[in-house]
Write a protein that holds these residues in place. Structure first.
Motif, PDB file in Angstrom:
ATOM      1  N   ILE A  26       0.833  -1.201   0.000  1.00  0.00           N
ATOM      2  CA  ILE A  26       0.000   0.000   0.000  1.00  0.00           C
ATOM      3  C   ILE A  26       0.869   1.253   0.000  1.00  0.00           C
ATOM      4  CG2 ILE A  26      -1.705   1.317   1.322  1.00  0.00           C
ATOM      5  CD1 ILE A  26      -2.875  -1.341   2.261  1.00  0.00           C
ATOM      6  N   ASP A  27       1.943   1.244   0.782  1.00  0.00           N
ATOM      7  CA  ASP A  27       2.868   2.386   0.789  1.00  0.00           C
ATOM      8  C   ASP A  27       3.454   2.621  -0.596  1.00  0.00           C
ATOM      9  OD1 ASP A  27       2.479   2.732   3.501  1.00  0.00           O
ATOM     10  OD2 ASP A  27       4.301   1.648   4.080  1.00  0.00           O
ATOM     11  N   ILE A  28       3.806   1.546  -1.280  1.00  0.00           N
ATOM     12  CA  ILE A  28       4.442   1.649  -2.593  1.00  0.00           C
ATOM     13  C   ILE A  28       3.474   2.201  -3.630  1.00  0.00           C
ATOM     14  CG2 ILE A  28       5.497   0.289  -4.456  1.00  0.00           C
ATOM     15  CD1 ILE A  28       6.466  -1.615  -2.116  1.00  0.00           C
ATOM     16  N   LEU A  29       2.255   1.671  -3.656  1.00  0.00           N
ATOM     17  CA  LEU A  29       1.256   2.166  -4.605  1.00  0.00           C
ATOM     18  C   LEU A  29       0.894   3.613  -4.311  1.00  0.00           C
ATOM     19  CD1 LEU A  29      -1.195  -0.865  -4.973  1.00  0.00           C
ATOM     20  CD2 LEU A  29       0.728  -0.220  -6.443  1.00  0.00           C
ATOM     21  N   ARG A  30       0.824   3.955  -3.035  1.00  0.00           N
ATOM     22  CA  ARG A  30       0.481   5.331  -2.666  1.00  0.00           C
ATOM     23  C   ARG A  30       1.589   6.294  -3.104  1.00  0.00           C
ATOM     24  NH1 ARG A  30      -0.659   4.727   2.743  1.00  0.00           N
ATOM     25  NH2 ARG A  30      -2.849   4.311   2.273  1.00  0.00           N
ATOM     26  N   PHE A  31       2.846   5.872  -2.975  1.00  0.00           N
ATOM     27  CA  PHE A  31       3.965   6.702  -3.411  1.00  0.00           C
ATOM     28  C   PHE A  31       3.909   6.916  -4.926  1.00  0.00           C
ATOM     29  CE2 PHE A  31       8.334   7.010  -5.082  1.00  0.00           C
ATOM     30  CZ  PHE A  31       8.763   8.150  -4.424  1.00  0.00           C
ATOM     31  N   ARG A 133      -7.849   3.272  -7.880  1.00  0.00           N
ATOM     32  CA  ARG A 133      -8.945   2.328  -7.613  1.00  0.00           C
ATOM     33  C   ARG A 133      -8.476   1.213  -6.678  1.00  0.00           C
ATOM     34  NH1 ARG A 133     -12.066   0.355 -12.855  1.00  0.00           N
ATOM     35  NH2 ARG A 133     -13.447  -0.438 -11.196  1.00  0.00           N
ATOM     36  N   THR A 134      -7.242   0.776  -6.864  1.00  0.00           N
ATOM     37  CA  THR A 134      -6.688  -0.261  -5.995  1.00  0.00           C
ATOM     38  C   THR A 134      -6.575   0.240  -4.564  1.00  0.00           C
ATOM     39  OG1 THR A 134      -5.455  -1.239  -7.831  1.00  0.00           O
ATOM     40  CG2 THR A 134      -4.692  -1.749  -5.600  1.00  0.00           C
ATOM     41  N   LEU A 135      -6.041   1.437  -4.394  1.00  0.00           N
ATOM     42  CA  LEU A 135      -5.898   2.001  -3.051  1.00  0.00           C
ATOM     43  C   LEU A 135      -7.253   2.218  -2.387  1.00  0.00           C
ATOM     44  CD1 LEU A 135      -3.043   4.554  -3.815  1.00  0.00           C
ATOM     45  CD2 LEU A 135      -2.875   2.566  -2.292  1.00  0.00           C
ATOM     46  N   ALA A 136      -8.240   2.657  -3.167  1.00  0.00           N
ATOM     47  CA  ALA A 136      -9.579   2.878  -2.612  1.00  0.00           C
ATOM     48  C   ALA A 136     -10.193   1.561  -2.150  1.00  0.00           C
ATOM     49  CB  ALA A 136     -10.468   3.547  -3.654  1.00  0.00           C
ATOM     50  N   ALA A 137     -10.006   0.505  -2.935  1.00  0.00           N
ATOM     51  CA  ALA A 137     -10.554  -0.804  -2.568  1.00  0.00           C
ATOM     52  C   ALA A 137      -9.880  -1.341  -1.303  1.00  0.00           C
ATOM     53  CB  ALA A 137     -10.382  -1.785  -3.716  1.00  0.00           C
ATOM     54  N   LEU A 138      -8.562  -1.209  -1.223  1.00  0.00           N
ATOM     55  CA  LEU A 138      -7.841  -1.691  -0.056  1.00  0.00           C
ATOM     56  C   LEU A 138      -8.211  -0.895   1.195  1.00  0.00           C
ATOM     57  CD1 LEU A 138      -4.345  -2.317  -1.676  1.00  0.00           C
ATOM     58  CD2 LEU A 138      -6.033  -4.028  -0.981  1.00  0.00           C
ATOM     59  N   GLN A 139      -8.505   0.387   1.025  1.00  0.00           N
ATOM     60  CA  GLN A 139      -8.963   1.199   2.141  1.00  0.00           C
ATOM     61  C   GLN A 139     -10.287   0.672   2.687  1.00  0.00           C
ATOM     62  OE1 GLN A 139      -7.348   3.688   3.655  1.00  0.00           O
ATOM     63  NE2 GLN A 139      -9.028   4.031   5.105  1.00  0.00           N
ATOM     64  N   LYS A 140     -11.096   0.114   1.788  1.00  0.00           N
ATOM     65  CA  LYS A 140     -12.371  -0.486   2.189  1.00  0.00           C
ATOM     66  C   LYS A 140     -12.214  -1.956   2.578  1.00  0.00           C
ATOM     67  CE  LYS A 140     -15.063   2.551  -0.835  1.00  0.00           C
ATOM     68  NZ  LYS A 140     -15.964   2.610  -2.030  1.00  0.00           N
ATOM     69  N   ARG A 141     -10.954  -2.414   2.642  1.00  0.00           N
ATOM     70  CA  ARG A 141     -10.610  -3.778   3.038  1.00  0.00           C
ATOM     71  C   ARG A 141     -11.186  -4.805   2.066  1.00  0.00           C
ATOM     72  NH1 ARG A 141      -7.663  -3.870   7.202  1.00  0.00           N
ATOM     73  NH2 ARG A 141      -7.919  -6.123   7.508  1.00  0.00           N
ATOM     74  N   PRO A 177      -5.923  -6.313   1.930  1.00  0.00           N
ATOM     75  CA  PRO A 177      -5.893  -5.202   2.883  1.00  0.00           C
ATOM     76  C   PRO A 177      -4.787  -5.401   3.917  1.00  0.00           C
ATOM     77  CG  PRO A 177      -8.133  -6.000   2.566  1.00  0.00           C
ATOM     78  CD  PRO A 177      -7.237  -6.982   1.886  1.00  0.00           C
ATOM     79  N   ARG A 178      -4.373  -4.316   4.512  1.00  0.00           N
ATOM     80  CA  ARG A 178      -3.338  -4.387   5.548  1.00  0.00           C
ATOM     81  C   ARG A 178      -3.826  -5.266   6.696  1.00  0.00           C
ATOM     82  NH1 ARG A 178      -1.184   1.119   6.031  1.00  0.00           N
ATOM     83  NH2 ARG A 178       0.286   0.400   4.458  1.00  0.00           N
ATOM     84  N   GLN A 179      -2.932  -6.092   7.209  1.00  0.00           N
ATOM     85  CA  GLN A 179      -3.317  -6.983   8.301  1.00  0.00           C
ATOM     86  C   GLN A 179      -3.700  -6.184   9.543  1.00  0.00           C
ATOM     87  OE1 GLN A 179      -0.673 -10.492   8.764  1.00  0.00           O
ATOM     88  NE2 GLN A 179       0.372  -9.679   6.965  1.00  0.00           N
ATOM     89  N   ALA A 198       1.672  -2.993  16.467  1.00  0.00           N
ATOM     90  CA  ALA A 198       1.702  -1.736  15.713  1.00  0.00           C
ATOM     91  C   ALA A 198       3.088  -1.489  15.138  1.00  0.00           C
ATOM     92  CB  ALA A 198       1.267  -0.576  16.611  1.00  0.00           C
ATOM     93  N   ALA A 199       4.124  -1.786  15.922  1.00  0.00           N
ATOM     94  CA  ALA A 199       5.494  -1.619  15.444  1.00  0.00           C
ATOM     95  C   ALA A 199       5.808  -2.583  14.311  1.00  0.00           C
ATOM     96  CB  ALA A 199       6.474  -1.823  16.589  1.00  0.00           C
ATOM     97  N   SER A 200       5.063  -3.676  14.222  1.00  0.00           N
ATOM     98  CA  SER A 200       5.260  -4.681  13.171  1.00  0.00           C
ATOM     99  C   SER A 200       4.388  -4.423  11.954  1.00  0.00           C
ATOM    100  CB  SER A 200       4.966  -6.080  13.732  1.00  0.00           C
ATOM    101  OG  SER A 200       5.810  -6.377  14.832  1.00  0.00           O
ATOM    102  N   GLY A 201       3.649  -3.313  11.952  1.00  0.00           N
ATOM    103  CA  GLY A 201       2.885  -2.929  10.777  1.00  0.00           C
ATOM    104  C   GLY A 201       1.417  -3.309  10.789  1.00  0.00           C
ATOM    105  N   TYR A 202       0.924  -3.846  11.885  1.00  0.00           N
ATOM    106  CA  TYR A 202      -0.487  -4.205  11.962  1.00  0.00           C
ATOM    107  C   TYR A 202      -1.342  -2.992  12.304  1.00  0.00           C
ATOM    108  CZ  TYR A 202       0.821  -9.168  12.056  1.00  0.00           C
ATOM    109  OH  TYR A 202       1.327 -10.394  11.731  1.00  0.00           O
ATOM    110  N   GLU A 203      -2.519  -2.927  11.714  1.00  0.00           N
ATOM    111  CA  GLU A 203      -3.522  -1.993  12.200  1.00  0.00           C
ATOM    112  C   GLU A 203      -4.110  -2.581  13.480  1.00  0.00           C
ATOM    113  OE1 GLU A 203      -6.468  -1.190   9.288  1.00  0.00           O
ATOM    114  OE2 GLU A 203      -5.086  -0.191   7.912  1.00  0.00           O
ATOM    115  N   ILE A 204      -4.364  -1.746  14.452  1.00  0.00           N
ATOM    116  CA  ILE A 204      -4.814  -2.228  15.760  1.00  0.00           C
ATOM    117  C   ILE A 204      -6.254  -1.802  16.024  1.00  0.00           C
ATOM    118  CG2 ILE A 204      -4.366  -2.225  18.239  1.00  0.00           C
ATOM    119  CD1 ILE A 204      -2.184  -3.542  16.551  1.00  0.00           C
ATOM    120  N   MET A 205      -7.050  -2.751  16.470  1.00  0.00           N
ATOM    121  CA  MET A 205      -8.372  -2.454  17.015  1.00  0.00           C
ATOM    122  C   MET A 205      -8.377  -2.941  18.462  1.00  0.00           C
ATOM    123  SD  MET A 205     -11.273  -3.330  14.139  1.00  0.00           S
ATOM    124  CE  MET A 205     -11.039  -5.090  14.281  1.00  0.00           C
TER     125      MET A 205
END
Length: 310
Positions: A26-31, A133-141, A177-179, A198-205
């Motif tokens: 996601i970082d790469i596509l966003r860049f 479109r890819t980034l938008a879809a991944l944002q929606k998981r 989507p991001r784990q 979080a330090a390992s790149g996970y989104e936290i809930m």
């Protein structure tokens, strides 16, 4: 958004350098998308073939813009600057190209430490629509794919899941989507696990006792770690996790505690396949006596489970 391919780009004026260090897709596509938005011509570099050993998996990517600034990895860091240089040349020519490093490569001075070889596809991005479109879809998981047509020099967005690799004369890159990690439990243990994850790149809930999460938030790219010292406190969340498609469910407690947990769940109608989904005692360490060790143990177990399912 369409980028103009300028045939008269100036020769490389700066040594290629990393904009930031990340191998997150996601970082790469966003860049790449942001580069086009800022008026830079950019390329997407994809690892499309491996000969022997390699540091990265098929589908690993870099994004490179015309001034040599790049992000991402297609190897272990030993070739990325050289790849960026070749990508800038492709941008100057306005033409997609393949590139080979390591075994069988014309670049005799670049030897991959693994001893193998890699083939890279450099795609000059002519339109950012597929990336957006890819980034938008991944944002929606939502899982998606990008299909690269080397002959047509196009990148096409496709919804849905799939495997990364060649399909006929096209290379398909699948994205998920991001784990994400749902952490619930006593503040000390849950807080330690959340920080390491979080330090390992996970989104936290974070979920508190008595609070229910919408079922659609527990998707196939989410893991659940229940860190209570009381089965009654975890039960509602555990049942919600079992009813979902999460890829990992772990619960704190000894083997004796887990036996009691299973008895309670059987009484509530759950079968052996349901019980087998629960990792308990949670973590890869047999015994983790403090919060920090527990956090390392849990996050490593989640990562191991994810790798095994791919």
């Amino acid at each position: 958004m369409t980028a103009r391919i300028a045939p008269d780009l100036e020769p490389i004026a700066h040594v290629p350098r990393a904009a930031f260090l990340s191998d997150d897709a996601i970082d790469i596509l966003r860049f790449a998308a942001k580069s086009l938005e800022d008026g830079y011509v950019a390329a997407l570099v994809t690892l499309v073939q491996i000969h022997g050993g390699a540091a990265r998996a098929i589908g690993a990517q870099m994004a490179v813009r015309q001034d040599g600034l790049y992000c991402g990895f297609v190897s272990g860091g030993c070739t990325e600057a050289a790849v960026a240089t070749e990508a800038v040349i492709a941008l100057q020519n306005g033409t997609d190209r393949n590139l080979r490093f390591g075994e069988g490569s014309p670049f005799l001075d670049i030897v991959l430490p693994c001893g193998g070889g890699i083939t890279l596809a450099i795609h000059v991005i002519r339109d950012a629509a597929a990336l957006l479109r890819t980034l938008a879809a991944l944002q929606k998981r939502t899982p998606v794919r990008l299909r690269y047509h080397p002959r047509e020099r196009t990148l096409v967005f496709e919804p849905g899941e799939g495997a990364t690799g060649w399909q006929g004369d096209c290379f398909v890159r699948a994205y998920r989507p991001r784990q994400r990690l749902l952490v619930a439990g006593t503040p000390m243990e849950a807080g330690a696990v959340a920080r390491v994850a979080a330090a390992s790149g996970y989104e936290i809930m974070a979920a508190e006792w008595g609070r229910m999460l919408p079922q659609d938030q527990l998707d196939g790219d989410t893991a659940v770690a229940l860190l209570f010292h009381d089965i009654d406190r975890e039960l509602a969340l555990l049942e919600r996790a079992l009813a979902s498609s999460v890829f990992y469910i772990g619960a704190l407690g000894s083997r004796r505690t887990h036996a009691k947990r299973c008895t309670v769940l059987r009484q509530r109608g759950y079968g052996e396949a349901d019980l087998a989904r629960i990792r308990a005692p949670i973590g890869i360490f047999d015994k983790a006596r403090d919060a920090n060790s527990l956090a390392l143990s849990v996050v490593a177990d989640v990562a191991k489970s994810r790798t095994a399912s791919e």
